[in-house]
Design an enzyme around this catalytic site. Structure first.
Site, PDB file in Angstrom:
ATOM      1  CG  ASP A  82      -1.856   1.126   1.327  1.00 44.63           C
ATOM      2  OD1 ASP A  82      -1.733   2.088   0.539  1.00 44.63           O
ATOM      3  OD2 ASP A  82      -2.732   1.089   2.218  1.00 44.63           O
ATOM      4  CG  ASN A  84      -1.735   5.051   2.125  1.00 45.84           C
ATOM      5  OD1 ASN A  84      -2.947   4.980   1.921  1.00 45.84           O
ATOM      6  ND2 ASN A  84      -1.154   4.494   3.161  1.00 45.84           N
ATOM      7  CG  HIS A 179      -6.639  -1.711   0.823  1.00 45.02           C
ATOM      8  ND1 HIS A 179      -5.741  -0.964   0.102  1.00 45.02           N
ATOM      9  CD2 HIS A 179      -6.814  -1.063   2.000  1.00 45.02           C
ATOM     10  CE1 HIS A 179      -5.379   0.091   0.803  1.00 45.02           C
ATOM     11  NE2 HIS A 179      -6.010   0.057   1.966  1.00 45.02           N
TER      12      HIS A 179
END
Length: 188
Positions: A82, A84, A179
């Site tokens: 991840d 982000n 997710h």
């Protein structure tokens, strides 16, 4: 925070963290080394407020330096996780309204570009150019059902692994959190 890697085969070496104290306090990095490839699970911080954004930007600089040094020793790297960050406008459902939101800020997007230019390939985007392919959806406003998502999860592969890239996919049908899994498959 925290990250994990599940392996079918026992790795030659497991590296917990990076050895950089500011990065390792939150359990955001794990690496497993095999004979011909190393896989890192990385969880970049989110920039939910100014303090966290500053931490994220510092972390991004530190992880880039760490990976640059690591590639000298281990050239075949897969950096999963991840990030982000949505890299391009194709990676976010509403790039106009989110242009000033952490995860799509210009400096974050530029960092992903520099990361790629340092010798990595976005495995999914290399094989898939279709829009509306996301790996994260807010729990608000029925975002997942409307596919109002962000592609913030990546399997970045070092350029040396490009000849081995077989498949890269996002698996939105797997609904276990906000997710979904992202997959990369490399030839032996």
């Amino acid at each position: 925070s925290s990250v994990a890697i599940l392996c079918r085969e026992k790795p030659n070496h497991v590296a917990y963290g990076t050895g950089i104290e500011t990065m390792d306090l939150e359990g955001r990095n794990l690496r497993v080394d095999f004979d011909n490839v190393s896989v890192m699970s990385m969880y970049l911080p989110s920039g939910t407020n100014l303090d966290r954004l500053n931490f994220k930007l510092k972390y991004m600089d530190e992880i880039q330096e760490y990976i640059n040094n690591l590639k000298e020793e281990i050239p075949n790297l897969v950096v999963c996780g991840d990030y982000n960050i949505c890299h391009e406008t194709i990676d976010i459902h509403d790039p106009i309204r989110n242009k000033k939101v952490s995860g799509f800020l210009p400096q974050e997007r530029q960092w992903i570009g520099r990361f790629l230019n340092s010798g990595f390939i976005d495995s999914f985007r290399h094989l898939n150019s279709e829009p509306n392919q996301y790996s994260w959806w807010s729990y608000r406003a029925n975002s997942r059902a409307k596919n109002l998502g962000w592609r913030i999860d990546y399997n970045m592969i070092s350029n040396t692994l490009l000849p081995k890239l077989k498949r890269a996919q996002i698996l939105p049908a797997a609904k276990h959190s906000d997710h979904c899994p992202v997959l990369v498959e490399l030839a032996d």
